[in-house]
Design a protein around this motif. Structure first.
Motif, PDB file in Angstrom:
ATOM      1  N   MET A  52      74.670  -7.327 -41.997  1.00  0.00           N
ATOM      2  CA  MET A  52      74.444  -8.078 -40.757  1.00  0.00           C
ATOM      3  C   MET A  52      72.953  -8.308 -40.555  1.00  0.00           C
ATOM      4  O   MET A  52      72.154  -7.390 -40.681  1.00  0.00           O
ATOM      5  N   THR A  53      72.566  -9.549 -40.249  1.00  0.00           N
ATOM      6  CA  THR A  53      71.165  -9.846 -40.004  1.00  0.00           C
ATOM      7  C   THR A  53      70.737  -9.282 -38.654  1.00  0.00           C
ATOM      8  O   THR A  53      71.558  -8.982 -37.788  1.00  0.00           O
ATOM      9  N   ARG A  54      69.417  -9.163 -38.468  1.00  0.00           N
ATOM     10  CA  ARG A  54      68.895  -8.662 -37.197  1.00  0.00           C
ATOM     11  C   ARG A  54      69.299  -9.588 -36.052  1.00  0.00           C
ATOM     12  O   ARG A  54      69.614  -9.142 -34.953  1.00  0.00           O
ATOM     13  N   VAL A  55      69.273 -10.916 -36.307  1.00  0.00           N
ATOM     14  CA  VAL A  55      69.655 -11.873 -35.266  1.00  0.00           C
ATOM     15  C   VAL A  55      71.114 -11.693 -34.881  1.00  0.00           C
ATOM     16  O   VAL A  55      71.473 -11.670 -33.701  1.00  0.00           O
ATOM     17  N   ALA A  56      71.986 -11.545 -35.871  1.00  0.00           N
ATOM     18  CA  ALA A  56      73.400 -11.350 -35.574  1.00  0.00           C
ATOM     19  C   ALA A  56      73.627 -10.036 -34.835  1.00  0.00           C
ATOM     20  O   ALA A  56      74.471  -9.947 -33.937  1.00  0.00           O
ATOM     21  N   ALA A  57      72.861  -9.004 -35.201  1.00  0.00           N
ATOM     22  CA  ALA A  57      72.986  -7.720 -34.516  1.00  0.00           C
ATOM     23  C   ALA A  57      72.579  -7.849 -33.056  1.00  0.00           C
ATOM     24  O   ALA A  57      73.208  -7.283 -32.164  1.00  0.00           O
ATOM     25  N   ALA A  58      71.486  -8.606 -32.802  1.00  0.00           N
ATOM     26  CA  ALA A  58      71.041  -8.812 -31.427  1.00  0.00           C
ATOM     27  C   ALA A  58      72.094  -9.538 -30.622  1.00  0.00           C
ATOM     28  O   ALA A  58      72.388  -9.180 -29.468  1.00  0.00           O
ATOM     29  N   GLU A  59      72.684 -10.562 -31.201  1.00  0.00           N
ATOM     30  CA  GLU A  59      73.733 -11.306 -30.506  1.00  0.00           C
ATOM     31  C   GLU A  59      74.915 -10.395 -30.203  1.00  0.00           C
ATOM     32  O   GLU A  59      75.492 -10.434 -29.102  1.00  0.00           O
ATOM     33  N   GLY A  60      75.268  -9.520 -31.167  1.00  0.00           N
ATOM     34  CA  GLY A  60      76.377  -8.604 -30.950  1.00  0.00           C
ATOM     35  C   GLY A  60      76.097  -7.611 -29.839  1.00  0.00           C
ATOM     36  O   GLY A  60      76.988  -7.314 -29.019  1.00  0.00           O
ATOM     37  N   ARG A  61      74.878  -7.110 -29.768  1.00  0.00           N
ATOM     38  CA  ARG A  61      74.515  -6.157 -28.716  1.00  0.00           C
ATOM     39  C   ARG A  61      74.544  -6.841 -27.351  1.00  0.00           C
ATOM     40  O   ARG A  61      74.955  -6.254 -26.356  1.00  0.00           O
ATOM     41  N   TRP A  62      74.076  -8.086 -27.306  1.00  0.00           N
ATOM     42  CA  TRP A  62      74.087  -8.841 -26.048  1.00  0.00           C
ATOM     43  C   TRP A  62      75.518  -9.013 -25.542  1.00  0.00           C
ATOM     44  O   TRP A  62      75.811  -8.748 -24.374  1.00  0.00           O
ATOM     45  N   HIS A  63      76.406  -9.442 -26.411  1.00  0.00           N
ATOM     46  CA  HIS A  63      77.786  -9.691 -25.989  1.00  0.00           C
ATOM     47  C   HIS A  63      78.528  -8.389 -25.684  1.00  0.00           C
ATOM     48  O   HIS A  63      79.438  -8.375 -24.841  1.00  0.00           O
ATOM     49  N   ALA A  64      78.146  -7.313 -26.336  1.00  0.00           N
ATOM     50  CA  ALA A  64      78.758  -6.024 -26.012  1.00  0.00           C
ATOM     51  C   ALA A  64      78.349  -5.570 -24.612  1.00  0.00           C
ATOM     52  O   ALA A  64      79.158  -5.003 -23.863  1.00  0.00           O
ATOM     53  N   LEU A  65      77.092  -5.822 -24.241  1.00  0.00           N
ATOM     54  CA  LEU A  65      76.609  -5.436 -22.924  1.00  0.00           C
ATOM     55  C   LEU A  65      77.123  -6.381 -21.850  1.00  0.00           C
ATOM     56  O   LEU A  65      77.453  -5.954 -20.737  1.00  0.00           O
ATOM     57  N   PHE A  66      77.212  -7.675 -22.194  1.00  0.00           N
ATOM     58  CA  PHE A  66      77.636  -8.688 -21.224  1.00  0.00           C
ATOM     59  C   PHE A  66      78.801  -9.498 -21.798  1.00  0.00           C
ATOM     60  O   PHE A  66      78.617 -10.608 -22.309  1.00  0.00           O
ATOM     61  N   PRO A  67      80.010  -8.958 -21.717  1.00  0.00           N
ATOM     62  CA  PRO A  67      81.161  -9.690 -22.260  1.00  0.00           C
ATOM     63  C   PRO A  67      81.505 -10.955 -21.476  1.00  0.00           C
ATOM     64  O   PRO A  67      82.140 -11.859 -22.021  1.00  0.00           O
ATOM     65  N   THR A  68      81.093 -11.021 -20.205  1.00  0.00           N
ATOM     66  CA  THR A  68      81.340 -12.217 -19.409  1.00  0.00           C
ATOM     67  C   THR A  68      80.320 -13.298 -19.788  1.00  0.00           C
ATOM     68  O   THR A  68      79.124 -13.017 -19.856  1.00  0.00           O
ATOM     69  N   PRO A  69      80.768 -14.540 -20.029  1.00  0.00           N
ATOM     70  CA  PRO A  69      79.820 -15.605 -20.390  1.00  0.00           C
ATOM     71  C   PRO A  69      78.800 -15.863 -19.281  1.00  0.00           C
ATOM     72  O   PRO A  69      79.093 -15.682 -18.098  1.00  0.00           O
ATOM     73  N   LYS A  70      77.621 -16.280 -19.680  1.00  0.00           N
ATOM     74  CA  LYS A  70      76.554 -16.665 -18.756  1.00  0.00           C
ATOM     75  C   LYS A  70      76.270 -15.587 -17.710  1.00  0.00           C
ATOM     76  O   LYS A  70      76.320 -15.832 -16.498  1.00  0.00           O
ATOM     77  N   PRO A  71      75.957 -14.373 -18.115  1.00  0.00           N
ATOM     78  CA  PRO A  71      75.712 -13.307 -17.140  1.00  0.00           C
ATOM     79  C   PRO A  71      74.511 -13.610 -16.256  1.00  0.00           C
ATOM     80  O   PRO A  71      73.547 -14.269 -16.671  1.00  0.00           O
ATOM     81  N   VAL A  72      74.577 -13.090 -15.027  1.00  0.00           N
ATOM     82  CA  VAL A  72      73.507 -13.266 -14.051  1.00  0.00           C
ATOM     83  C   VAL A  72      72.813 -11.927 -13.856  1.00  0.00           C
ATOM     84  O   VAL A  72      73.446 -10.937 -13.467  1.00  0.00           O
ATOM     85  N   LEU A  73      71.518 -11.880 -14.129  1.00  0.00           N
ATOM     86  CA  LEU A  73      70.716 -10.667 -14.024  1.00  0.00           C
ATOM     87  C   LEU A  73      69.820 -10.827 -12.800  1.00  0.00           C
ATOM     88  O   LEU A  73      68.949 -11.697 -12.769  1.00  0.00           O
ATOM     89  N   ALA A  74      70.040 -10.007 -11.787  1.00  0.00           N
ATOM     90  CA  ALA A  74      69.383 -10.181 -10.497  1.00  0.00           C
ATOM     91  C   ALA A  74      68.177  -9.261 -10.368  1.00  0.00           C
ATOM     92  O   ALA A  74      68.245  -8.075 -10.692  1.00  0.00           O
ATOM     93  N   MET A  75      67.079  -9.803  -9.842  1.00  0.00           N
ATOM     94  CA  MET A  75      65.852  -9.040  -9.687  1.00  0.00           C
ATOM     95  C   MET A  75      65.855  -8.225  -8.392  1.00  0.00           C
ATOM     96  O   MET A  75      66.241  -8.721  -7.333  1.00  0.00           O
ATOM     97  N   LEU A  76      65.422  -6.968  -8.520  1.00  0.00           N
ATOM     98  CA  LEU A  76      65.082  -6.146  -7.360  1.00  0.00           C
ATOM     99  C   LEU A  76      63.567  -6.051  -7.323  1.00  0.00           C
ATOM    100  O   LEU A  76      62.957  -5.349  -8.131  1.00  0.00           O
ATOM    101  N   HIS A  77      62.941  -6.753  -6.394  1.00  0.00           N
ATOM    102  CA  HIS A  77      61.481  -6.860  -6.373  1.00  0.00           C
ATOM    103  C   HIS A  77      60.787  -5.674  -5.700  1.00  0.00           C
ATOM    104  O   HIS A  77      59.567  -5.563  -5.754  1.00  0.00           O
ATOM    105  N   LEU A  78      61.532  -4.819  -5.029  1.00  0.00           N
ATOM    106  CA  LEU A  78      61.020  -3.603  -4.387  1.00  0.00           C
ATOM    107  C   LEU A  78      60.029  -3.909  -3.262  1.00  0.00           C
ATOM    108  O   LEU A  78      58.997  -3.248  -3.131  1.00  0.00           O
ATOM    109  N   GLY A  79      60.397  -4.887  -2.429  1.00  0.00           N
ATOM    110  CA  GLY A  79      59.604  -5.142  -1.235  1.00  0.00           C
ATOM    111  C   GLY A  79      59.868  -4.092  -0.167  1.00  0.00           C
ATOM    112  O   GLY A  79      60.882  -3.400  -0.188  1.00  0.00           O
ATOM    113  N   GLY A  80      58.958  -3.964   0.771  1.00  0.00           N
ATOM    114  CA  GLY A  80      59.111  -3.003   1.860  1.00  0.00           C
ATOM    115  C   GLY A  80      57.762  -2.543   2.376  1.00  0.00           C
ATOM    116  O   GLY A  80      56.729  -2.760   1.745  1.00  0.00           O
ATOM    117  N   ASP A  81      57.785  -1.888   3.527  1.00  0.00           N
ATOM    118  CA  ASP A  81      56.540  -1.484   4.183  1.00  0.00           C
ATOM    119  C   ASP A  81      55.943  -0.202   3.622  1.00  0.00           C
ATOM    120  O   ASP A  81      54.728   0.009   3.683  1.00  0.00           O
TER     121      ASP A  81
END
Length: 253
Positions: A1-30
């Protein structure tokens, strides 16, 4: 398996749902207590709204705030995908990723931002950190606010970036600014179909279909805020509207 194919496999294993949304927590506050309380509340709103991951980032807070938020999120019983971006301190990011159940580390630039000699040192250290980490690495190329000092072409920097990461993040010129579709298309053509490509700025409910046509996911921050700006507070209605738009993209509507 190439490194690129391995990366794609790891991505899909972590995010099986298509087009995942990764939301930022900016840590605002007083203060530290407010930043922690707000982060926990905002994470709950985001996850209840259906996002696929939250990214803890010291955008407004500091590394101590990041640690407190990671500890709080990882101590809760409900499983979640946690990402991490420690701005200007990649070493600390990987250290925290080993201490807490961090699934991926985002780095704003992994190729193109350094002159050749400095880039060699950077690449060697990143490879070492990555080899010793269980976390995926998502990295920017031609990323917002980053200089271009490599002397290489965009395509050459993208090839290096793909070899150094598990996915490439593409942005426009700044936070909350829409990423040009032409840039997303250029990145996709240069990277090929197997390298995960994530749009990292400016995705909204109105442009999600177009922005995600050639991309595998999105990092979203400003749109989720009540003011549509990074300084705002996460709003449940904004999350619902965005995720409804992404659901239409996922279903092909």
């Amino acid at each position: 398996m190439t490194r690129v194919a391995a990366a794609e496999g790891r991505w899909h294993a972590l995010f099986p749902t298509p087009k995942p949304v990764l939301a930022m927590l900016h840590l605002g506050g007083d203060d530290a207590a407010d930043r922690l309380s707000r982060a926990r509340t905002e994470a709950a709103v985001l996850l209840d709204g259906g996002v696929d991951a939250v990214i803890v980032e010291n955008y407004f807070g500091d590394v101590d705030d990041v640690r407190r938020v990671l500890d709080a999120l990882s101590s809760e019983p409900t499983p979640k995908v946690i990402g991490l971006n420690v701005l200007r301190d990649t070493e600390r990011a990987f250290a925290l990723a080993e201490e807490f159940p961090v699934a991926f580390v985002q780095i704003d630039s992994v190729a193109g931002h350094l002159a050749p000699d400095a880039d060699l040192e950077f690449a060697a250290r990143l490879a070492e950190l990555r080899a010793n980490s269980r976390a995926l690495v998502l990295g920017g190329v031609r990323f917002k606010y980053q200089p271009v000092e490599s002397g290489r072409s965009e395509a050459e920097d993208l090839a290096l970036g793909a070899a150094r990461t598990d996915g490439i993040v593409v942005t426009g010129d700044g936070t909350g600014i829409e990423t040009a579709v032409s840039k997303i298309e250029r990145f996709r053509e240069a990277l090929g179909p197997e390298v995960p490509l994530i749009v990292g700025a400016g995705v909204t409910d109105a442009n999600a279909a177009e922005q995600l046509r050639h991309a595998d996911g999105a990092v979203v921050g400003s749109f989720f805020k009540d003011t549509y700006r990074d300084t705002g507070i996460v709003d449940a209605d904004h999350v619902a509207r965005f995720m409804a738009a992404v659901a239409r993209v996922r279903s092909g509507r």
